[in-house]
Design a protein around this motif. Structure first.
Motif, mmCIF file in Angstrom:
data_model
loop_
_atom_site.group_PDB
_atom_site.id
_atom_site.type_symbol
_atom_site.label_atom_id
_atom_site.label_comp_id
_atom_site.label_asym_id
_atom_site.label_seq_id
_atom_site.Cartn_x
_atom_site.Cartn_y
_atom_site.Cartn_z
ATOM 1 N N GLN A 287 50.844 32.922 25.511
ATOM 2 C CA GLN A 287 51.952 31.303 25.690
ATOM 3 C C GLN A 287 50.418 30.110 25.591
ATOM 4 N N ASN A 288 49.651 29.864 26.190
ATOM 5 C CA ASN A 288 48.778 29.395 26.052
ATOM 6 C C ASN A 288 47.797 28.748 24.889
ATOM 7 N N ILE A 289 47.598 29.596 23.681
ATOM 8 C CA ILE A 289 47.141 29.382 22.448
ATOM 9 C C ILE A 289 48.136 29.276 21.610
ATOM 10 N N ALA A 290 49.507 29.314 22.264
ATOM 11 C CA ALA A 290 50.619 29.508 21.548
ATOM 12 C C ALA A 290 50.944 27.454 21.279
ATOM 13 N N ILE A 296 54.871 27.246 17.704
ATOM 14 C CA ILE A 296 57.024 27.249 18.453
ATOM 15 C C ILE A 296 57.278 29.075 18.556
ATOM 16 N N GLY A 297 56.798 29.218 16.676
ATOM 17 C CA GLY A 297 57.538 30.787 17.320
ATOM 18 C C GLY A 297 56.416 31.903 18.547
ATOM 19 N N GLY A 298 55.027 31.684 18.122
ATOM 20 C CA GLY A 298 54.402 32.270 18.796
ATOM 21 C C GLY A 298 54.802 32.072 20.484
ATOM 22 N N LYS A 328 65.818 27.209 25.463
ATOM 23 C CA LYS A 328 65.420 25.653 25.338
ATOM 24 C C LYS A 328 64.922 25.559 24.113
ATOM 25 N N ILE A 329 63.035 26.291 23.577
ATOM 26 C CA ILE A 329 63.195 26.368 22.969
ATOM 27 C C ILE A 329 63.535 26.547 21.633
ATOM 28 N N LYS A 330 64.124 27.713 21.393
ATOM 29 C CA LYS A 330 65.525 27.560 20.185
ATOM 30 C C LYS A 330 66.441 26.872 20.062
ATOM 31 N N THR A 453 60.113 32.471 6.693
ATOM 32 C CA THR A 453 60.801 33.696 6.444
ATOM 33 C C THR A 453 59.908 34.814 7.501
ATOM 34 N N TYR A 454 58.777 34.290 7.847
ATOM 35 C CA TYR A 454 58.700 35.720 8.577
ATOM 36 C C TYR A 454 59.132 35.585 9.910
ATOM 37 N N ILE A 455 59.001 34.063 10.885
ATOM 38 C CA ILE A 455 59.984 33.634 11.953
ATOM 39 C C ILE A 455 61.038 33.696 12.349
#
Length: 715
Positions: A287-290, A296-298, A328-330, A453-455
Motif C-alpha cells: 500500500q505504501n509503495i502504491a 490508484i489501482g495498486g 472512497k478510492i473507487k 483494461t487491466y484495471i
C-alpha cells in the motif's frame, strides 16, 4: 565536426542510391556515434533536404532511405512517423526492406488492443518475406510477435503454435534475448491453458537464460511468474520462496512498481497459511509503495486485501475502516473528470493543429502574392524594353533610370521572398515537431486506455475461482473498444449466490466509466442490504446510480440494462429481477413430459425433443433516468440439478454478419436456437461452440458492441 562527417556520409549515400532504382538499404554502413539524438535528426533532415533540391523527383526514394537511417540510429519515434507515408509496393523497395517495413508496422500496432488483427496480418507478411530472403532473425521476431498477438486475443493454442516456431529459431541462431522472451511468453500461455508442467519447463528455461545473460529485471519477473504458478498448484510455501527471491532482486533494481506486486502476492500467501500478522505487514508495504507511485489501482488492491485480512481475524473495526477507504478510492474515479480530461486534450490538439495550419496558409498566401507581383514586374519590364526599341532615341535615358529603379525593387522583393522562404521552412519544422509530439501524446493516451483494461479486468470477479461443487460459471466477454461498457458480477453470501450481467450506455471509455459507477453501486447494494428480495435490491441500485449521475441541477441520461439473480442453494430457488433484460433457464426434457406452469412472468420460449428454454421476464425499463414511473419486480423459479441459467447483453444478438450482413437477432433469430441446440454439450464445450458461432457469423465485419454472455450450471 562529427555532424559534418555524418552529413557528408549521408550525402554520399543519397548520391549512391540515385544510381540504382532498388537499393538494399539494410546493409548501408551508417555512422551511429554522435553527441545527441537531436544532432542525428538534424543531420539526416539536412541531407535529405539537400538531396531533394538536387533531385525533387526522388522524394519517394529519400523517404525510404530516411526510414532505414532512423531505424539504424534507433530513432524509433521518427521512424514510425514515416511508415504511413511509404508505399509498401514501391518499385524502389527490395524484399528485405519490405520485410522490415511490415514487421515494424505490425510491432507498432500490436500494442493497440483494437488493432491486433491488423498487426497480425502485417507480421504474417513479414514472416513470409523473412523465409523468402532467408532472414532467420526476422523469422524469429515475427513468429514471436504473432504469438503475442494471439495471446492478447486469448487464442492461446494459436499463440503457442507461433511462439514455439519463434523459440526454436531463436535457439538455432543463438539469440539469447529472443530465447528468454519467447520462453517467458510460452510459459504464460501454457499456464493459461492449464498445462502446468509445460509452463514450468519454459519458466525454468527463461530463468536459466536470464541468469546466463545477467538480465536481472527479467529474472525478477520470472521468479514472480513461477510463484504465481506454484500458488495456482496450491503449493504456498514454494510460491512464497519464489516471491521472496523476486523481492530481493527488485530491491536491488529499485523497481518499486514490481516490488509492490511482489508484496501483495506474499501477503496473499501468508493469509492462506494463516499467518495474518505477516500478511498485514506485507499488504501495508504494498500500500505504501502504491501511494508513493500514485498507483490508484495498486493502492485499492492492497486496501481491499487489508480489509479482507482484518475481517478474517475478526478485527471488524479495522476491516470496516479499510473497506470504507477502498470504496472512497473507487468513488474518487469520477466519470465527468475523465471525460473532461479527454475533451480538453482533443480540444487542445484541434486548436493547435488549426492555428499551425492558419499560419502556414498565411505565409503561403503572402509568398504567392509576392511571386505574382514579381511575374507582373517581369511582364512590365518586357513591355518597357519593347518601347525602348521603338522610341530608343527619345526615352533612352528615362528607360535606363526606370530599369535601375525596377532592378532595385526586384532586389528588395527577392529579399522579402527569401525571408518568407525561411519562415515557411521554420513553420514546416515546427509542424513536424508538433506532429512528433502529438504522436507521442497519442501513444500515451492509448497506453493509458490499455492499462485501464487491466484495471477493469482486475475489478471483475474471477469466475473460475468462484465455481464450486454447487454451480459452475462459463463466460464469453469481448469488449468492442479495449475497455468495456458491459460487465458481470458474482458474490457468495451465506448459502446464496448473487450474480448477473449489466450492459451500460455506450462502449469504450464512456461505457467503462458508467460501468465503474454500476459496479460500485452493485457492490454497495449487495454489501449493505440485509435482505435478498431482488426487486427491492434493483430499486436500491437504481437509486444509487441516479445519485452518482446527478451533477447539481443537471441529470446525465446514461444508465444500464441489468440481469440480477439470487440463487438459494438450500431450497433450490432462483430469484430474478431484470432491467430491459430477461433471464433464460435451459432444462432437459424429462420422460414424464413434466413442464413448469407458465405465468405472465415465466414462459416457454423455445423447445425441442431434448431441451426446453424458459424465459423469466424483466421490467421494461433500464437502470437510470426513465420517463415512466415503472417499478422493478421479482420473479421466482424452482431450479433443479442440471439446469443452466443463461444471461447476456445485446452485443451477441446485435452483431452484423452472415451471408447478408444482418443482425443475428435473439427472439426470431439465431441466438436462442444456438443455445437450445448446444444444450447436449457440457457447459464448457457449449460456451466454446457459442464463441465459435459468433466469430463465424461476424466474419470480416467490425464488432458492433461489447459482448457479455454468462452461463451458470447448477449441480
Amino acid at each position: 565536426m562529427k555532424t559534418n562527417i555524418l552529413v557528408v556520409c549521408i550525402l554520399f549515400l543519397c548520391c549512391k542510391s540515385a544510381i540504382s532504382q532498388i537499393v538494399d538499404y539494410n546493409y548501408l554502413p551508417l555512422p551511429h556515434k554522435m553527441e545527441t539524438n537531436e544532432s542525428k535528426i538534424t543531420a539526416v533532415e539536412n541531407a535529405a533536404n539537400k538531396k531533394l533540391k538536387i533531385s525533387p523527383k526522388s522524394k519517394e526514394q529519400i523517404t525510404i532511405w530516411k526510414f532505414i537511417v532512423y531505424d539504424s540510429l534507433e530513432l524509433y519515434v521518427e521512424r514510425d512517423i514515416l511508415i504511413n507515408s511509404i508505399d509498401f509496393e514501391s518499385k524502389y523497395i527490395s524484399k528485405k526492406i519490405k520485410m522490415i517495413l511490415f514487421y515494424n508496422k505490425g510491432a507498432i500496432l500490436i500494442n493497440d488492443l483494437t488493432q491486433i488483427k491488423e498487426a497480425i496480418e502485417n507480421l504474417m507478411v513479414a514472416r513470409d518475406l523473412s523465409k523468402l530472403v532467408d532472414s532467420k532473425i526476422y523469422l524469429t521476431k515475427s513468429s514471436r510477435m504473432i504469438g503475442l498477438g494471439y495471446k492478447r486475443l486469448l487464442e492461446f493454442e494459436k499463440a503457442v503454435k507461433f511462439l514455439e516456431e519463434g523459440y526454436r529459431m531463436a535457439v538455432v541462431i543463438q539469440d539469447n534475448k529472443e530465447i528468454l522472451n519467447g520462453a517467458n511468453t510460452l510459459a504464460n500461455c501454457y499456464k493459461s491453458l492449464r498445462q502446468f508442467e509445460k509452463a514450468q519447463e519454459y519458466y525454468d528455461i527463461a530463468l536459466d537464460m536470464g541468469i546466463k545473460i545477467d538480465y536481472k529485471r527479467m529474472i525478477a519477473g520470472t521468479y514472480n511468474n513461477i510463484g504465481n504458478l506454484k500458488k495456482e498448484l496450491q503449493k504456498p510455501q514454494e510460491a512464497l520462496n519464489y516471491y521472496l527471491k523476486a523481492v530481493e532482486m527488485n530491491i536491488e533494481l529499485k523497481n518499486k512498481q514490481w516490488l509492490g506486486i511482489n508484496y501483495d502476492n506474499i501477503g496473499m500467501i501468508y493469509s492462506e497459511l494463516g499467518l495474518m500478522d505477516k500478511a498485514i505487514d506485507y499488504f501495508l508495504l504494498a500500500q505504501n509503495i502504491a501511494k508513493e507511485l500514485k498507483d490508484i489501482g495498486g493502492f485499492n488492491n492492497s486496501t481491499s486485501n487489508l480489509s479482507a485480512t482484518y475481517a478474517k481475524i475478526k478485527n471488524y473495526k479495522k476491516a470496516y475502516e479499510y473497506l470504507l477507504l477502498s470504496n472512497k478510492i473507487k468513488d474518487s474515479l469520477q466519470l465527468d473528470e475523465q471525460k473532461n480530461a479527454l475533451h480538453e486534450f482533443e480540444a487542445k490538439y484541434e486548436s493547435e493543429k488549426k492555428q499551425l495550419e492558419i499560419e502556414r496558409l498565411e505565409i503561403t498566401g503572402k509568398y504567392q502574392k509576392e511571386k505574382n507581383k514579381t511575374l507582373e514586374m517581369k511582364a512590365e519590364r518586357a513591355f518597357n524594353l519593347g518601347l525602348v526599341f521603338i522610341f530608343a532615341g527619345i526615352i533612352l535615358i528615362g528607360s535606363v533610370l526606370l530599369l535601375i529603379r525596377r532592378n532595385r525593387q526586384r532586389m528588395a522583393t527577392n529579399n522579402i521572398l527569401n525571408e518568407k522562404n525561411v519562415q515557411i521552412q521554420n513553420t514546416n519544422v515546427t509542424l513536424q515537431d508538433t506532429l512528433s509530439e502529438l504522436s507521442v501524446k497519442n501513444k500515451e493516451i492509448i497506453d493509458s486506455i490499455n492499462y485501464a483494461t487491466y484495471i477493469q479486468r482486475a475489478s471483475l470477479p474471477n469466475l473460475s475461482q468462484q465455481s464450486s461443487d454447487l454451480l459452475k460459471f462459463e463466460l464469453f466477454f469481448a469488449p468492442k473498444d479495449i475497455v468495456s461498457g458491459d460487465f458481470y458480477f458474482s458474490y457468495q453470501m451465506q448459502n446464496k449466490s448473487i450474480f448477473g450481467v449489466a450492459d451500460c450506455t455506450g462502449h469504450g471509455v464512456p461505457g467503462a466509466m458508467v460501468a465503474l459507477i454500476g459496479m460500485n453501486s452493485i457492490d454497495k447494494v449487495i454489501r449493505e442490504e440485509n435482505h435478498f428480495n431482488t426487486g427491492k435490491m434493483v430499486e436500491s441500485l437504481n437509486k444509487h446510480v441516479l445519485e452518482n449521475l446527478q451533477r447539481g441541477k443537471e441529470m446525465i441520461n446514461d444508465g444500464m440494462d441489468l440481469s440480477f439473480c439470487v440463487l438459494d442453494h438450500e431450497i433450490k430457488t432462483l430469484k430474478f429481477s431484470g432491467a430491459h433484460h430477461d433471464a433464460y433457464i435451459l432444462r432437459k426434457s424429462n420422460e414424464n413430459n413434466e413442464t413448469v406452469e407458465e405465468t405472465e412472468e415465466v414462459k416457454i420460449k423455445i423447445q425441442n425433443t431434448n431441451h426446453v428454454l424458459y424465459a423469466l421476464k424483466g421490467a421494461r425499463r433500464p437502470i437510470g433516468n426513465w420517463h415512466a414511473n415503472t417499478g422493478f419486480f421479482e420473479v421466482q423459479f424452482n431450479v433443479k440439478q442440471g439446469d443452466r441459467i443463461v444471461l447476456f447483453s445485446d452485443g451477441y444478438a446485435d452483431q452484423l454478419g452472415g451471408v447478408n450482413d444482418k443482425k443475428m437477432k435473439m427472439k426470431k433469430g439465431k441466438m436462442l436456437e444456438l443455445i437450445l441446440e448446444s444444450g447436449n454439450l457440457d457447459s464448457t464445450r457449449q460456451m466454446e461452440m457459442l464463441k465459435d458461432e459468433f466469430t463465424s457469423w461476424q466474419g470480416t465485419s467490425d464488432q458492433v458492441d461489447d459482448v457479455c454472455l454468462l452461463i451458470t450450471e447448477i449441480f
